[in-house]
Scaffold this motif. Structure first.
Motif, PDB file in Angstrom:
ATOM      1  N   PRO A  83       0.591  -1.074  -0.005  1.00 50.39           N
ATOM      2  CA  PRO A  83      -0.410   0.146   0.041  1.00 50.39           C
ATOM      3  C   PRO A  83       0.735   1.560   0.147  1.00 50.39           C
ATOM      4  O   PRO A  83       2.065   1.142   0.346  1.00 50.39           O
ATOM      5  N   LYS A  84       0.117   2.336  -0.367  1.00 50.31           N
ATOM      6  CA  LYS A  84       0.435   3.518  -0.423  1.00 50.31           C
ATOM      7  C   LYS A  84       1.173   3.787   1.342  1.00 50.31           C
ATOM      8  O   LYS A  84       0.466   3.864   2.211  1.00 50.31           O
ATOM      9  N   ALA A  85       2.482   4.922   1.395  1.00 51.50           N
ATOM     10  CA  ALA A  85       2.990   5.416   3.106  1.00 51.50           C
ATOM     11  C   ALA A  85       1.482   5.862   3.915  1.00 51.50           C
ATOM     12  O   ALA A  85       1.766   5.590   5.265  1.00 51.50           O
ATOM     13  N   SER A  86       0.486   6.090   3.003  1.00 53.43           N
ATOM     14  CA  SER A  86      -0.462   7.098   3.638  1.00 53.43           C
ATOM     15  C   SER A  86      -0.938   6.545   4.965  1.00 53.43           C
ATOM     16  O   SER A  86      -1.393   6.465   5.946  1.00 53.43           O
ATOM     17  N   ALA A  87      -1.766   4.725   4.136  1.00 53.57           N
ATOM     18  CA  ALA A  87      -1.540   3.838   5.499  1.00 53.57           C
ATOM     19  C   ALA A  87      -1.266   3.840   6.809  1.00 53.57           C
ATOM     20  O   ALA A  87      -1.868   3.563   7.534  1.00 53.57           O
ATOM     21  N   SER A  88       0.449   4.820   6.614  1.00 50.68           N
ATOM     22  CA  SER A  88       0.773   3.938   8.353  1.00 50.68           C
ATOM     23  C   SER A  88       1.061   5.541   8.831  1.00 50.68           C
ATOM     24  O   SER A  88       1.743   5.436   9.992  1.00 50.68           O
ATOM     25  N   ILE A  89       0.475   6.147   8.253  1.00 48.15           N
ATOM     26  CA  ILE A  89       0.511   7.518   9.150  1.00 48.15           C
ATOM     27  C   ILE A  89      -0.246   7.564   9.893  1.00 48.15           C
ATOM     28  O   ILE A  89      -1.282   7.098   9.944  1.00 48.15           O
ATOM     29  N   PRO A  90      -0.452   8.556  11.216  1.00 50.70           N
ATOM     30  CA  PRO A  90      -0.915   7.770  12.671  1.00 50.70           C
ATOM     31  C   PRO A  90      -2.367   9.163  12.312  1.00 50.70           C
ATOM     32  O   PRO A  90      -2.143  10.640  12.148  1.00 50.70           O
ATOM     33  N   ILE A  91      -2.706   8.634  12.688  1.00 51.49           N
ATOM     34  CA  ILE A  91      -4.959   8.942  12.324  1.00 51.49           C
ATOM     35  C   ILE A  91      -4.685  10.803  14.161  1.00 51.49           C
ATOM     36  O   ILE A  91      -4.880   9.519  15.765  1.00 51.49           O
TER      37      ILE A  91
END
Lengths: 404, 108
Positions: A83-91
């Motif tokens: 997946p693209k890296a944004s998937a692991s960005i904290p929410i």
């Protein structure tokens, strides 16, 4: 990357002897092996179907589905792309100050609320607890803008225009306040929700979508065509919540929402309250008063314990046990007090008394709940319930609380 | 594969979009479908601006509600209800995946 192939024979064999484990392991293995998404979805649904069937053993048709899925797994191709890296960005839930109060006070003949300071932030749930006539309702009404304090300062950073005098009418319309006593809805439930959204500036297709969303989100579909008087207490509360939330307020005040609700309804409502507060797009600051201490502590981030108009505890829930010089336990059993005292003789009880049909034991900080339980069990005492109150606000409600 | 990132995440309370996706998957696998639907609604509203996706999850919620009603009043056969439920579950998983795949923090 984990190779699932060696596990297939074992998974197949496990199906007969332990289908619960087999279906669960299948889900985990597919996930760990990074197989196609579709296979993972099939495993999730198969696991769901197994639990839905309510059987200890897998029904024939599910066995066939399981065998088919194993076959597909053995033939599965390479894993999908990453997946693209944004998937692991904290929410993060945005934390904005919605209410700031300092040294708030209010005096009535025979009662004084004094020196209350609190800050309500979006994404946080603040529990307000205390005995009857401790000042909870007075404080709630002050925060809701329904009552003017005699002392102290109140600010609503999100609703106020800087340098201007408070526009109370505007502030009040931005606060969602669900009172303990509901006022009957005169119009249909659906019309009332549409109207509430409209008066908060939600019109047209957006209005329709928001109303439908909140109806489904709070599970109100079945009751939407009823009249107010046909609703149970639990559903009246849910409709009040729907009316309060349909326009995405930043501050939600709930006065004793759990009163008169059955256990299942309480847990669903508490889950919903927690989910709504932590919503990343429309986070809410929630102030909730309740006598249901255990339940409310389970979802709250902060807690205020009011006693005779004074906040005796006003901090994060995690700080409840901080600095405790002793441990407090609550025990429910049929044994006489003498038997309990005898069983716990070696632990040097500081205090043992009975209140509301339960025993309350106080020990030194070196005594753990495991030690107390072990001594009670060894003495043959049948325990109905046991709770460590050291990290609970319930300790404040017992006598001699000054010593904790 | 998108769940590879679980292995790369630090052990903390910090949530990522993957945690939210995983929460819904676990609810489905654990047969907690009503809550899975409610959390899917939250997920789509929070992480997508596409109104059509929101409408689709509302349709899924209605379908699930209707099947349960039909079962409770005895006008639906169990085999039909099972098939319909599975379609709902796959629909929900696909929707969540769609939102997840198109999510970009810059959208907000």
């Amino acid at each position: 990357m984990k190779d699932i192939t060696p596990h297939i024979a074992q998974l197949s064999a496990e199906l007969e002897s332990a289908p619960r484990t087999a279906t669960s392991r299948l889900v985990s293995l597919i996930k760990e092996a990074y197989l196609e998404k579709n296979l993972y979805f099939k495993a999730l649904v198969l696991r769901n179907n197994f639990l839905q069937s309510g059987n200890e053993y897998l029904p024939e048709h599910l066995k066939e589905d399981y065998a088919q899925l194993l076959k597909e797994i053995s033939q599965a191709g390479k894993p999908e792309i990453l997946p693209k890296a944004s998937a692991s960005i904290p929410i993060e839930v945005p934390a904005m100050d919605v209410f700031i109060g300092a040294n708030i006070g209010k005096t009535y003949p025979g009662f004084e609320l004094k020196g209350i300071g609190l800050r309500l932030k979006t994404g946080e749930i603040t529990a307000l607890v205390g005995e009857n006539a401790s000042g909870k309702s007075t404080l709630i009404e002050i925060i809701a803008g329904a009552l003017q304090p005699d002392a102290g300062q109140t600010e609503y950073p999100v609703f106020e225009t800087k340098n201007d005098a408070k526009d109370w009418r505007k502030i009040r319309t931005q606060i969602a306040y669900v009172q303990q006593e509901f006022i009957s809805w005169n119009h249909s439930l659906l019309e009332t929700l549409h109207f509430e959204a409209a008066v908060h500036g939600i019109h047209g297709e957006e209005n329709e979508l928001e109303v439908q969303f909140i109806i489904h989100r709070l599970g109100l579909q079945e009751h939407i065509n009823k009249s107010w008087s046909q609703l149970s207490g639990g559903y009246k509360l849910r409709f009040e919540l729907a009316r309060a939330l349909v326009w995405h307020p930043s501050l939600l005040i709930l006065d004793e929402p759990l009163a008169n609700l059955d256990v299942n309804t309480q847990s669903i409502i508490l889950e919903d309250i927690r989910d709504l507060a932590k919503n990343t797009k429309y986070p809410v600051a929630i102030l909730i008063s309740s006598q249901h201490l255990t339940e409310i502590e389970g979802i709250a981030d902060r807690l205020i314990y009011l006693h005779k108009g004074v906040a005796e505890f006003n901090a994060r829930i995690a700080d409840l046990a901080k600095g405790a010089k002793s441990h407090l336990f609550e025990l429910e059993c049929r044994a006489p007090m003498e038997a309990i005292a005898q069983a716990l003789k070696g632990l040097h009880l500081a205090e043992l008394f009975s209140k509301g049909g339960k025993y309350v034991l106080r020990t030194g900080p070196e005594v753990s709940q495991a030690m107390v339980l072990s001594n009670l069990v060894d003495a043959g005492i049948t325990i109905i319930s046991f709770r460590d109150l050291t990290a609970s606000s319930k300790k404040f409600f017992y006598e001699n609380k000054e010593e904790f | 594969m998108w769940w590879l990132y679980f292995k790369q995440m630090p052990a903390s309370d910090t949530h990522t979009i993957l945690h939210r996706v995983d929460e819904i998957h676990k609810l489905i696998a654990g047969n907690e479908v009503p809550r899975a639907i409610r959390r899917s609604m939250d997920f789509i509203k929070e992480f997508s601006n596409d109104k059509d996706l929101l409408k689709q999850i509302l349709v899924i919620s209605s379908q699930y509600h209707r099947i349960n009603q039909e079962l409770s009043i005895g006008i639906a056969e169990y085999a039909y209800a099972d098939r319909a439920r599975n379609q709902i579950l796959f629909g929900m998983l696909t929707l969540i995946d769609q939102v997840h795949s198109s999510y970009s923090p810059q959208m907000y």
